[in-house]
Design an enzyme around this catalytic site. Structure first.
Site, PDB file in Angstrom:
ATOM      1  CD  GLU A   1      -2.463  -1.426   2.982  1.00 25.18           C
ATOM      2  OE1 GLU A   1      -3.632  -1.970   2.894  1.00 25.18           O
ATOM      3  OE2 GLU A   1      -1.688  -1.231   3.758  1.00 25.18           O
TER       4      GLU A   1
ATOM      5  CG  ASP B   1      -5.053  -4.254   8.394  1.00 22.88           C
ATOM      6  OD1 ASP B   1      -5.188  -5.198   7.920  1.00 22.88           O
ATOM      7  OD2 ASP B   1      -3.813  -3.949   8.962  1.00 22.88           O
TER       8      ASP B   1
END
Ligand code: NAD
Length: 347
Positions: free
Chosen positions: A64, A235
């Protein structure tokens, strides 16, 4: 006019120097001060350019990029999440980050962020719990005793005075490691044989497990009135920790709603299920905990502003120490337009 040469040098904080900086400041002081930076930035939330992180998913994990900026500073973090990594002797989460000056676009700090992410996640969790957990909380369950666990324990003690821990991990070696590391800090600790045993009589439950699936670390019957849940391990899309029924009984607090709808526990709920963004609780425009019987849930996924705050903190702290290296990362030709000539002159 040409800037002084030192402005073209970027300070770099390696893992080794980050450890030295943490020990120099003290882990608890670091966590308390860092939580202060995160709180300050959440309070001025509306000054930030915000975006949900950009994620590249694979079967084994996720990579990410997390950007955030205000009027003067720009930051981004590169981070991964690969739960299978620990079986191969690698970290589940590794990270690095960069801070830059909005005025020139020049980088002003490059830093390791694997340690810093653990610290900022724990500091943010404890900062949120100041507003959401029962006031007299002293006991916390930690389910998942991997890399994040000790940081969580230290932050909750430093910010809230929580000093009794009930620990559980499917791998008893992880719990032994966690207890061993925390032994010298004076916690009262109990190793538990199941999640259900770990949550007995606690006021706060932290879940920080790593598994790339819709896991059920907590069932509905394990959560009682008045408890605060600090759920940090869910998450990613398809990666959650709590049974959906718990969410339906909880008041849910999130970092940045558009990102949490995709990645958090609330991906199990309808897209319009009401949630409260934490920054409004911190700036006093929305209530945090309202009653002793309320179940509060911090559905943490980790947001870019926390990394922005962490890099800002490290920049301020490292400045007058020897704990950084100077990186020659910016091309610096005598004439800014003569980039090509700079190579010829180097020959
Ligand atoms: P880790 O791999 O070091 O530790 C995870 C632990 O969970 C392991 O010890 C594993 O045995 C245990 N575990 C797995 N399934 C379990 C289960 N069903 N019951 C009990 N224990 C179980 O990972 P880590 O670095 O400690 O990270 C933990 C989680 O937190 C990860 O999912 C990571 O993605 C997440 N994380 C979230 C944030 C955030 O900001 N919200 C930040 C960092 C990490």
């Amino acid at each position: 006019m040409k800037p002084p040469a030192d402005l073209n040098i970027v300070p770099f904080v390696s893992v080794d120097n980050m450890m030295k900086l943490i020990l120099h400041i003290g882990i608890e002081t670091f966590l308390v001060e860092l939580a202060g930076y995160v709180e300050e930035d959440f309070r001025r939330w509306e000054h930030f350019d915000k975006t949900a992180r950009v994620a590249a998913h694979s079967t084994e994990g996720v990579i990410e990029l997390m950007p955030a900026s205000d009027e003067t500073l720009y930051a981004f973090k590169y981070v991964n999440g690969h739960p299978k990594n620990t079986r191969e002797g690698r970290q589940t989460v590794t990270a690095m980050g960069l801070l830059a000056d909005v005025g020139t676009g020049y980088p002003t700090l490059l830093s390791e962020m694997t340690l810093l992410t653990a610290l900022r996640t724990a500091a943010t969790s404890a900062m949120a719990a100041k507003y959401l957990a029962p006031q007299d909380a002293q006991t916390m369950a930690i389910i998942g005793n991997g890399a994040q666990s000790e940081f969580q324990a230290m932050a909750f003690r430093a910010l809230l005075g929580v000093n009794k821990l009930r620990l559980y991990d499917i791998d008893p070696a992880a719990t032994r490691k966690c207890m061993g590391n925390l032994a010298k800090f004076g916690f009262e600790m109990v190793a538990c044989g199941s999640s259900a045993e770990a949550v007995q009589g606690v006021q706060i439950i932290t879940t920080c497990t790593a598994d790339k699936q819709y896991a059920t670390i907590l069932n509905d019957n394990m959560v009682g009135a008045g408890q605060h849940l600090n759920a940090i391990g869910g998450d990613c899309p398809g990666k959650t920790e709590l049974h959906r029924d718990i969410l339906l009984r909880s008041d849910i607090f999130v970092e940045y709603t558009p990102q949490t709808r995709i990645e958090g526990e609330i991906q199990q709920l309808a897209g319009d299920h009401p949630v409260q963004e934490l920054w409004q609780v911190i700036n006093g425009t929305a209530p945090g905990r309202r009653s002793a019987s309320q179940i509060t849930l911090f559905d943490s996924v980790g947001f870019a502003i926390e990394d922005f705050s962490a890099l800002r903190y490290v920049r301020d702290k490292v400045r007058d120490t020897p704990y950084f290296e100077k990186l020659d990362m910016l091309a610096d030709p005598d004439d800014p337009r003569d980039l090509f000539g700079m190579i010829l002159r180097a020959a």
